[in-house]
Design a protein around this motif. Structure first.
Motif, PDB file in Angstrom:
ATOM      1  N   HIS A 267       0.805  -1.212   0.000  1.00  0.00           N
ATOM      2  CA  HIS A 267       0.000   0.000   0.000  1.00  0.00           C
ATOM      3  C   HIS A 267       0.843   1.269   0.000  1.00  0.00           C
ATOM      4  CE1 HIS A 267      -3.232  -2.754   0.505  1.00  0.00           C
ATOM      5  NE2 HIS A 267      -2.950  -3.045   1.761  1.00  0.00           N
ATOM      6  N   ARG A 271       0.470   4.219  -2.788  1.00  0.00           N
ATOM      7  CA  ARG A 271       0.232   5.636  -2.507  1.00  0.00           C
ATOM      8  C   ARG A 271       1.262   6.520  -3.196  1.00  0.00           C
ATOM      9  NH1 ARG A 271      -1.389   3.510   2.577  1.00  0.00           N
ATOM     10  NH2 ARG A 271       0.740   3.619   3.377  1.00  0.00           N
ATOM     11  N   GLY A 394      -7.887   5.981   1.449  1.00  0.00           N
ATOM     12  CA  GLY A 394      -6.454   5.765   1.309  1.00  0.00           C
ATOM     13  C   GLY A 394      -6.195   4.554   0.436  1.00  0.00           C
TER      14      GLY A 394
END
Length: 405
Positions: A267, A271, A394
């Motif tokens: 992750h 991002r 997110g």
């Protein structure tokens, strides 16, 4: 970059060589082609891409074979209805026949392009994109400049179709070189039905978005006539060159990587990739806005038709709409990669009535600018909606499951 330049120039040459009415028909033609592709494709690639990347190499022929057979069934159902609708719209008969042929060619080429992108074959996909969008445009420009008697829509459509056939053959050759395993497996129709169920939710949202980007030409025709469509199409064609570049140079590389990173549960890297995609998009938008605004007055003078010069106020709004659309694709692909489809679908569904309502309201006070201003407002809504959804979630475990679950 070459495709971007060619597509940028094509609309100016068409505006110089063709009558405004013919340019208007070309705009309606291209918008309608883009719309019909969703009915023959059902946005099934959204399902296929995510499934394909999770399969071992030797099993990838099965979903592709199923998608091909499904598309053939859709052609048989959709194309006769399309023919009847176009006859009802009173299009020139030659344009209707060109429409049916080019729609099939564009769909096949689009699906092959998407497949190569999903497989991270960006170089081959870029070659196909130039063959599909650049080669015939160059041929149109050269032929019309050299031979005035060829300056008509049949020349444009004939070269478009010829380039489409060549691109299909080249794309199929690329696909044949991939080791997808046996194509003799029986079609898993249960898998197809599941895919249709999944992609239908996306299709409804995509059709809402595409309806907005198709009805705009028809609304301009209703508000200002075919000459108004000619000016609208010219300036929209210039602005849309930005999307051609971003699709091939930024998004085509980003979203397969984002899907892979999500499957790997990396992750933090995902991002960072989203942030890099955002800065690339903003930089390209800024450079394009400055360059196009500096070049545009000179090109309008070169066209020599005062009709287009009187409509230059359209361009800032169409450019703004395109930039908002481009920036909105950053959270779009981030959400898509992690399977968070609801914000994408809901934002698209909300944009269409917003566009139609604002165009209707603005037509009373700004008839010439009503459509581009409404378009910019709708893309702003989509951008805000997707951005808020991405910032809330997110890039981690999604609390917003896919729409079909």
């Amino acid at each position: 970059m070459t495709t971007l330049i060619v597509r940028f120039l094509l609309m100016f040459f068409l505006a110089r060589f063709l009558e405004p009415e013919a340019v208007g028909y070309y705009g309606l033609f291209t918008a309608s082609i883009g719309f019909i592709l969703y009915f023959v494709g059902l946005d099934f690639y959204i399902y296929t891409t995510r499934e394909l990347l999770q399969l071992p190499q030797h099993e990838r022929a099965k979903p592709l074979k199923a998608q091909i057979l499904m598309s053939l069934c859709l052609y048989a159902a959709v194309l006769p209805i399309t023919f009847a609708l176009l006859v009802h719209l009173d299009w020139p008969r030659s344009l209707i026949w060109w429409f049916l042929a080019i729609a099939v060619l564009e769909h096949v080429n689009q699906e092959v392009f998407r497949l190569l992108i999903a497989l991270s074959k960006q170089i081959q996909a870029g070659i196909l994109l130039f063959a599909r969008q650049g080669v015939w445009a160059l041929a149109v420009i050269a032929l019309m400049a050299a031979r005035p008697e060829t300056r008509g829509l049949n020349t444009v459509m004939g070269l478009w179709a010829g380039s489409g056939i060549a691109t299909v053959l080249l794309g199929l050759w690329y696909i044949r070189r991939q080791s997808f395993g046996s194509w003799r497996h029986p079609v898993d129709w249960a898998w197809v039905r599941r895919g249709i169920k999944i992609s239908t939710a996306f299709l409804i949202a995509t059709l809402a978005l595409r309806a907005m980007q198709t009805s705009d030409r028809y609304l301009v025709e209703a508000f200002t006539g075919l000459e108004g469509v000619a000016g609208y199409v010219l300036f929209l064609g210039v602005a849309s060159a930005l999307m051609t570049f971003l699709d091939a140079g930024v998004f085509a590389f980003a979203y397969p990587e984002l899907i892979s990173l999500h499957h790997q549960k990396d992750h933090a890297a995902a991002r960072r990739r989203v942030q890099r995609m955002l800065w690339q998009t903003l930089s390209c938008c800024g450079l394009f806005a400055v360059a196009s605004w500096l070049v545009l007055p000179w090109l309008l003078t070169w066209i020599g038709n005062p009709i287009y010069g009187r409509m230059i106020d359209l361009y800032p709004w169409l450019l703004l709409a395109t930039i908002l659309n481009a920036i909105g694709l950053v959270p779009h692909y981030a959400l898509y990669a992690k399977g968070s489809d609801r914000p994408i679908i809901h934002s698209h569904l909300a944009a269409l009535p917003t566009f139609l309502l604002m165009a209707w309201l603005l037509e009373k006070i700004l008839p010439n600018l009503a459509v581009p201003v409404a378009l910019a407002m709708s893309f702003a809504l989509i951008l805000v909606w997707k951005t808020v959804a991405y910032l809330r979630q997110g890039f981690g475990d999604s609390t917003n499951p896919p729409i079909w679950q």
